[in-house]
Motif scaffolding. Structure first.
Motif, PDB file in Angstrom:
ATOM      1  N   PRO A 152       0.825  -1.210   0.000  1.00  9.95           N
ATOM      2  CA  PRO A 152       0.000   0.000   0.000  1.00  9.95           C
ATOM      3  C   PRO A 152       0.856   1.255   0.000  1.00  9.95           C
ATOM      4  N   ALA A 153       0.401   2.271  -0.718  1.00 16.27           N
ATOM      5  CA  ALA A 153       1.052   3.592  -0.664  1.00 16.27           C
ATOM      6  C   ALA A 153      -0.037   4.609  -0.946  1.00 16.27           C
ATOM      7  N   ARG A 154      -0.018   5.707  -0.194  1.00 15.91           N
ATOM      8  CA  ARG A 154      -1.078   6.711  -0.373  1.00 15.91           C
ATOM      9  C   ARG A 154      -1.139   7.179  -1.833  1.00 15.91           C
ATOM     10  N   GLY A 155       0.015   7.364  -2.421  1.00 16.78           N
ATOM     11  CA  GLY A 155       0.064   7.829  -3.812  1.00 16.78           C
ATOM     12  C   GLY A 155       0.081   6.683  -4.811  1.00 16.78           C
ATOM     13  N   GLY A 156      -0.267   5.465  -4.360  1.00 13.32           N
ATOM     14  CA  GLY A 156      -0.341   4.322  -5.271  1.00 13.32           C
ATOM     15  C   GLY A 156       1.040   3.903  -5.790  1.00 13.32           C
ATOM     16  N   PHE A 157       1.009   3.078  -6.845  1.00  9.96           N
ATOM     17  CA  PHE A 157       2.262   2.542  -7.382  1.00  9.96           C
ATOM     18  C   PHE A 157       3.166   3.664  -7.905  1.00  9.96           C
ATOM     19  N   HIS A 158       2.556   4.748  -8.381  1.00  9.79           N
ATOM     20  CA  HIS A 158       3.358   5.877  -8.864  1.00  9.79           C
ATOM     21  C   HIS A 158       4.271   6.382  -7.760  1.00  9.79           C
ATOM     22  N   GLU A 159       3.728   6.461  -6.550  1.00  9.02           N
ATOM     23  CA  GLU A 159       4.559   6.921  -5.417  1.00  9.02           C
ATOM     24  C   GLU A 159       5.677   5.915  -5.130  1.00  9.02           C
ATOM     25  N   ILE A 160       5.331   4.625  -5.167  1.00 11.17           N
ATOM     26  CA  ILE A 160       6.363   3.602  -4.883  1.00 11.17           C
ATOM     27  C   ILE A 160       7.512   3.733  -5.883  1.00 11.17           C
ATOM     28  N   VAL A 161       7.167   3.959  -7.152  1.00 11.03           N
ATOM     29  CA  VAL A 161       8.204   4.036  -8.188  1.00 11.03           C
ATOM     30  C   VAL A 161       9.061   5.290  -8.005  1.00 11.03           C
ATOM     31  N   THR A 162       8.410   6.435  -7.815  1.00  9.54           N
ATOM     32  CA  THR A 162       9.203   7.675  -7.769  1.00  9.54           C
ATOM     33  C   THR A 162       9.972   7.806  -6.456  1.00  9.54           C
ATOM     34  N   ALA A 163       9.358   7.366  -5.349  1.00 10.47           N
ATOM     35  CA  ALA A 163      10.022   7.575  -4.059  1.00 10.47           C
ATOM     36  C   ALA A 163      11.082   6.530  -3.783  1.00 10.47           C
ATOM     37  N   LEU A 164      10.941   5.349  -4.366  1.00  5.67           N
ATOM     38  CA  LEU A 164      11.826   4.273  -3.933  1.00  5.67           C
ATOM     39  C   LEU A 164      12.248   3.303  -5.031  1.00  5.67           C
ATOM     40  N   TYR A 165      11.268   2.700  -5.680  1.00  2.00           N
ATOM     41  CA  TYR A 165      11.560   1.562  -6.562  1.00  2.00           C
ATOM     42  C   TYR A 165      12.504   1.973  -7.704  1.00  2.00           C
ATOM     43  N   GLY A 166      12.204   3.126  -8.323  1.00  2.00           N
ATOM     44  CA  GLY A 166      13.047   3.595  -9.431  1.00  2.00           C
ATOM     45  C   GLY A 166      14.450   3.954  -8.955  1.00  2.00           C
TER      46      GLY A 166
END
Ligand SMILES: Cc1cc2nc3c(=O)[nH]c(=O)nc-3n(C[C@H](O)[C@H](O)[C@H](O)COP(=O)(O)OP(=O)(O)OC[C@H]3O[C@@H](n4cnc5c(N)ncnc54)[C@H](O)[C@@H]3O)c2cc1C
Length: 395
Positions: free
Chosen positions: A227-241
């Motif tokens: 889960p992330a408040r900003g959805g998968f987009h947040e996961i990618v920009t904040a961490l995954y990428g």
């Protein structure tokens, strides 16, 4: 969103002194033989499990080594000096672990993190899709919600180490999504999936990553969606990428640093001195250019590591541009460095597969770097981000 990991300068201690299990990992995973057979380094993975390094990024409260992104970069660079595929496998695993550490909640967090720390879970990633390629933020893989479970049926064309993985992070479309942009990142344990290997892996380089095409089917509890408040987009920009770019760049930098080190050792050896003119301007200029390429990538890697810790809002263009820039620059410069070393070493020492300098393998491995999440794609994204930052705020 604030940063999870602290920034600090790289350690001056050799990596083997800080992580004693590393030497055994390198011994068990002989790069040349694994490359020749395009075989997964099962022995290297076994030693990684035993060393505790699979839990490098897992917090101490869950039994892990509480490492940070600098530790990830240093272990990866050390592995890559001798074995690019194994370093890549390790970096990809750590990218998935970082996502679980940051986002997983409840029972999943309590179960999965201790098992990673104990070396029981090696994680693979299924984000690339047939049709959308490496465009991370879209998925055409539809899912269904059935009695509290998420039903997955995912074709994954490239899964590093997928046949050996104990768990997977998988991107899929959200159930009842109205657009392919509604993407979820889901954890699944191997026991929850039906796994089929759909083909082989016969690439030019990176053979020992065994990045095979697979089909993953199964049902997992909804609680395994990260889960992330900003959805998968947040996961990618904040961490995954950014973590992917750090891990891949460390892999390529370690590979090219290992190649330069082997060349310099040879040049300074008795045999090297007998065959080469160390005062040659051509040779000295080539060495200087290679070294400058590596120092440039290294400086950028260290800067991204530092920025990852202090940046308040990683989704803003300056940080995204910096992290993406690391990936494209590292992919180009590390390959160019080894290309230049091959020119310097010549046909017999540089181009031959049985040369002890191992440049030919490094060259083939590094050729994948610009294609691995295509530089063309990242340049397009960075062009758009540059237009958004008219004051050119450098991170
Ligand atoms: C060693 C290795 C290991 C990998 N491991 C994994 C893994 O474990 N899990 C995973 O999910 N993926 C993995 N990948 C895949 C990787 O993350 C990328 O998704 C993949 O390399 C991209 O492949 P592609 O070139 O076919 O896709 P794309 O980037 O989609 O490119 C396909 C084609 O489209 C072109 N193209 C791209 N963008 C545009 C555009 N905007 N306009 C026009 N043409 C365009 C490209 O030039 C290319 O010709 C791995 C890749 C490598 C090399």
């Amino acid at each position: 969103m604030t940063a999870t990991w602290d920034a600090r300068p790289g350690s001056r201690e050799p990596a083997e002194a800080r992580w004693p299990g590393l030497a055994a990992v390198l011994d068990a995973a002989r790069a040349a033989a694994a490359d020749e057979a395009a075989d997964f380094p099962a022995g290297g993975l076994m030693e990684l499990r035993a060393s505790g390094l699979l839990g490098l990024l897992v917090p101490g409260e869950h039994g892990g080594l509480s490492g940070d992104l600098t530790d990830l970069a240093e272990v990866t660079m050390r592995l890559a000096r001798e074995n690019t595929s194994l370093a890549f496998i390790f970096a990809m695993h750590c990218q998935q672990v970082a996502a679980i550490v940051r986002y997983a909640q409840g029972p999943m967090r309590e179960q999965v993190l201790p098992d990673i720390a104990r070396g029981r879970i090696y994680l693979a990633s299924a984000t690339t899709e047939t049709g959308t390629g490496s465009h991370l933020l879209t998925s055409r893989s539809v899912t269904e919600a059935v009695a509290g479970l998420l039903r997955i049926d995912r074709d994954a064309p490239v899964v590093t180490g997928g046949e050996h993985a104990d768990g997977f992070l998988i991107t899929v479309q959200a159930p009842r999504a109205t657009s392919p942009h509604e993407v979820l990142l889901v954890y699944a344990h191997r026991s929850q999936l039906g796994l089929r290997t759909l083909g082989g892996w016969q690439p030019m380089g990176m053979g020992a990553t065994r990045s095979v095409p697979m089909r993953l089917t199964g049902e997992v509890p909804m609680g395994q969606i990260l889960p992330a408040r900003g959805g998968f987009h947040e996961i990618v920009t904040a961490l995954y990428g950014p973590v992917a770019h750090i891990g891949w760049s460390a892999t390529w930098l370690g590979t090219s640093a290992g190649a330069l080190s082997r060349v310099v050792r040879y040049l300074r050896s008795h045999g090297g001195r007998a065959h080469s003119d160390l005062s040659s301007e051509l040779l000295l200029t080539r060495l200087a250019k290679v070294r400058a390429r590596l120092d440039t990538v290294h400086a950028m890697l260290r800067h991204v590591l530092a920025a990852s810790a202090y940046i308040d809002d990683p989704s803003r263009p300056p940080y995204q541009l910096l992290a993406n820039g690391l990936k494209v620059i590292a992919a180009e410069q590390c390959f160019d460095a080894v290309h230049e070393l091959m020119e310097l070493a010549g046909l017999r020492l540089g181009y031959m597969r049985d040369s002890a300098l191992g440049l030919e393998r490094a060259f083939r491995d590094l050729r994948s770097a610009t294609l691995n999440y295509g530089n063309d794609r990242l340049y397009l994204i960075d062009g758009s981000l540059t237009l958004l930052d008219q004051d050119v705020c450098l991170a």
